[in-house]
Enzyme design. Structure first.
Site, PDB file in Angstrom:
ATOM      1  N   ASN A   1      76.000  10.055  66.265  1.00  0.00           N
ATOM      2  CA  ASN A   1      76.324  11.190  67.143  1.00  0.00           C
ATOM      3  C   ASN A   1      75.799  10.834  68.528  1.00  0.00           C
ATOM      4  OD1 ASN A   1      76.588  13.603  68.452  1.00  0.00           O
ATOM      5  ND2 ASN A   1      75.356  14.797  66.995  1.00  0.00           N
TER       6      ASN A   1
ATOM      7  N   ARG B   1      80.530  11.599  64.840  1.00  0.00           N
ATOM      8  CA  ARG B   1      80.772  12.994  65.209  1.00  0.00           C
ATOM      9  C   ARG B   1      81.486  13.001  66.558  1.00  0.00           C
ATOM     10  NH1 ARG B   1      77.093  17.170  68.249  1.00  0.00           N
ATOM     11  NH2 ARG B   1      78.306  19.040  67.872  1.00  0.00           N
TER      12      ARG B   1
ATOM     13  N   HIS C   1      81.195  23.600  66.137  1.00  0.00           N
ATOM     14  CA  HIS C   1      80.235  23.682  65.017  1.00  0.00           C
ATOM     15  C   HIS C   1      80.951  23.660  63.668  1.00  0.00           C
ATOM     16  CE1 HIS C   1      77.130  25.993  67.698  1.00  0.00           C
ATOM     17  NE2 HIS C   1      76.859  24.699  67.689  1.00  0.00           N
TER      18      HIS C   1
ATOM     19  N   ASN D   1      70.445  26.140  69.427  1.00  0.00           N
ATOM     20  CA  ASN D   1      70.506  26.281  70.890  1.00  0.00           C
ATOM     21  C   ASN D   1      71.888  26.745  71.308  1.00  0.00           C
ATOM     22  OD1 ASN D   1      67.903  25.652  71.874  1.00  0.00           O
ATOM     23  ND2 ASN D   1      68.239  23.554  71.154  1.00  0.00           N
ATOM     24  N   GLY D   2      72.901  26.127  70.685  1.00  0.00           N
ATOM     25  CA  GLY D   2      74.254  26.671  70.765  1.00  0.00           C
ATOM     26  C   GLY D   2      74.407  27.604  69.571  1.00  0.00           C
TER      27      GLY D   2
ATOM     28  N   ARG E   1      73.406  29.487  77.447  1.00  0.00           N
ATOM     29  CA  ARG E   1      74.807  29.847  77.750  1.00  0.00           C
ATOM     30  C   ARG E   1      75.012  31.334  77.577  1.00  0.00           C
ATOM     31  NH1 ARG E   1      77.346  25.750  73.588  1.00  0.00           N
ATOM     32  NH2 ARG E   1      75.609  24.328  73.790  1.00  0.00           N
TER      33      ARG E   1
ATOM     34  N   ARG F   1      61.468  30.634  69.291  1.00  0.00           N
ATOM     35  CA  ARG F   1      60.105  30.742  68.744  1.00  0.00           C
ATOM     36  C   ARG F   1      59.169  31.309  69.798  1.00  0.00           C
ATOM     37  NH1 ARG F   1      59.300  25.250  65.755  1.00  0.00           N
ATOM     38  NH2 ARG F   1      60.823  24.891  67.378  1.00  0.00           N
TER      39      ARG F   1
ATOM     40  N   GLU G   1      67.872  29.777  60.175  1.00  0.00           N
ATOM     41  CA  GLU G   1      67.119  29.289  59.018  1.00  0.00           C
ATOM     42  C   GLU G   1      65.664  29.745  59.033  1.00  0.00           C
ATOM     43  OE1 GLU G   1      67.649  24.997  59.121  1.00  0.00           O
ATOM     44  OE2 GLU G   1      69.793  25.292  59.395  1.00  0.00           O
TER      45      GLU G   1
ATOM     46  N   GLU H   1      74.916  19.039  58.889  1.00  0.00           N
ATOM     47  CA  GLU H   1      76.173  18.550  59.477  1.00  0.00           C
ATOM     48  C   GLU H   1      76.372  17.065  59.180  1.00  0.00           C
ATOM     49  OE1 GLU H   1      76.806  20.413  63.603  1.00  0.00           O
ATOM     50  OE2 GLU H   1      74.720  20.847  63.138  1.00  0.00           O
TER      51      GLU H   1
END
Ligand code: ADP
Length: 410
Positions: free
Chosen positions: A7, A93, A182, A213-214, A243, A286, A335, A386
């Site tokens: 990736n 990817r 995604h 983050n996305g 974003r 967090r 998660e 992924e």
């Protein structure tokens, strides 16, 4: 049977090596800061106890070709991949497959030039993905290589959901439509959910929430994506780290006129200065949670907005699907953040969604069912993978070609 996953970012290469007989990840890593004197690789290797040891190594790496070589030397030294030619295949990817690819594809010259044509749709991602493909093809020409797209899983979204209400010719001439992203994560967690619930994937209706983050939400009907929150680009939809997600498009013109901003400034603001960061100055959930606990009003507002937007998408996708078997939380936030999961599901008992707070508190980074006994809808926490999804597609694609199958599995 070993498969490697690559990736590539503009200054980074993420990699993983799987033993596909056991489906275990043997090792993985992230090479960062390519092109600087401070390049470093953070490598994780599976130990004899099934856990992962982390090693940090530094070396000046001036380009992706050197980076690939460095990664091969690290994986050889760690005895993960002593001879790269033993690889069954490499899965790359690729962020944007446009309308050209509704599934993975074996890479040849035609495929790389098609991915290049799609650069205008993903100017930040596809060039780096192509760089990774070219470097790997040049170094290991005899290893079959497969492109697995982030957009492919959403190829089943019907026209009434993927079109924007803009002049139709913009779709015909400039490919303006919603694509979604995604895809490998949404697909992976949907398949895991079906397995957890003892259902076939074809019978699963679910709302998957990938919150990293996305962030994006997907409506899955009978195992297939029928709508998703990201659009032509990954900017649309949920509130993300930096974003904005959905905004009134007229804000752009207002800012050009009234705030004297340039179009480039507006674009950069929407992508990197907005979302959670725009509201409270921090994009790490967090830390935002910690600040909210200390009564930081803007951190609390950012969390409230994040959950409210999610709730609206859950409601909308409920209406799209009619019947929902499960809501699935994944990605770093999904998660790990019991607070976000709890706040998102609060007040949804009218839709048959009721959380068991004790179970929710206990679910941290592992697969779990966290709904109350009276909940009609299962609430699942499923760590995404992924890389394994890409590895599976890589094996399926190469195997289908070796068996002479005409049709590849989408
Ligand atoms: P990426 O999209 O970069 O892969 P991740 O899926 O790793 O991102 O998610 C990163 C996000 O997950 C960050 O906002 C991080 O703060 C959040 N996160 C990770 N662990 C926790 C946790 N225990 N509680 C709340 N948020 C967490």
């Amino acid at each position: 049977m070993k498969v490697a996953i690559i990736n590539c970012g503009s200054s980074s290469i993420k990699y993983a090596v799987f033993d596909m007989n056991t489906r275990e990840m043997l090792g993985s890593g992230l090479l960062e800061r390519i092109g600087t004197q401070e390049s470093r690789v953070r490598h994780r290797r599976r130990n004899d106890f099934g856990k992962y040891d982390e090693i940090l190594m530094h070396a000046p790496v001036s380009n992706h070709a050197e980076g690939f070589e460095f990664i091969l030397s690290v994986t050889a030294k760690m005895r993960i991949l002593e001879d790269p030619n033993e690889l069954f295949g490499i899965g790359h990817r690729v962020v944007h497959g446009g309308e050209a690819y509704n599934g993975p594809v074996l890479i040849d010259r035609k495929v790389t030039s098609k991915i290049r044509e799609l650069i205008p749709l993903a100017p930040l991602h596809n060039p780096a993905n192509i760089e990774g493909i070219e470097v790997a093809l040049k170094r290991l020409p005899q290893v079959p290589q497969v492109a697995v797209f982030d957009t492919s899983f959403h190829a089943t979204i019907p026209p009434h959901a993927f079109h924007y209400a803009l002049p139709y010719r913009l779709y015909e001439e400039h490919h303006v439509r919603r694509y979604g992203f995604h895809g490998n994560s949404h697909c992976y967690v949907a398949k895991r959910a079906a397995a957890m619930l003892g259902k076939s994937i074809e019978s699963l209706n679910a709302i998957t929430l990938h919150l990293g983050n996305g962030a994006s939400a997907t409506a899955i009907l009978g195992g297939k994506s029928v709508d998703t929150s990201m659009g032509m680009t990954p900017l649309e939809g949920l509130i993300m780290g930096t974003r904005s997600g959905d905004v009134d498009p007229a804000i752009h013109f207002y800012l050009l006129r009234e705030a004297g901003m340039s179009i480039e400034e507006v674009e950069s603001m929407l992508n990197s200065q907005s979302g959670l960061k725009g509201i409270c100055g921090n994009n790490d959930m967090r830390e935002i949670g910690g600040l909210a606990e200390k009564n930081d009003q803007l951190a609390q507002l950012a969390m409230d907005m994040f959950c409210y937007r999610l709730k609206k998408y859950i409601g909308a996708y409920f209406a799209v699907l009619g019947r929902v078997d499960a809501i699935i939380f994944t990605g770093g936030i999904g998660e790990n953040s019991r607070v976000i999961r709890s706040a998102t599901c609060r007040g949804l008992s009218g839709l048959g969604i009721v959380m068991d707070e004790d179970k929710n508190n206990g679910a941290l980074g592992c697969e779990a069912e966290v709904q109350d006994g009276q909940s009609d809808v299962k609430i699942l926490v499923i760590p995404t993978n992924e890389e394994l999804e890409i590895a599976d597609h890589t094996v399926e694609t190469i195997t289908a070609l070796k068996n002479g199958a005409v049709q590849l599995k989408p």
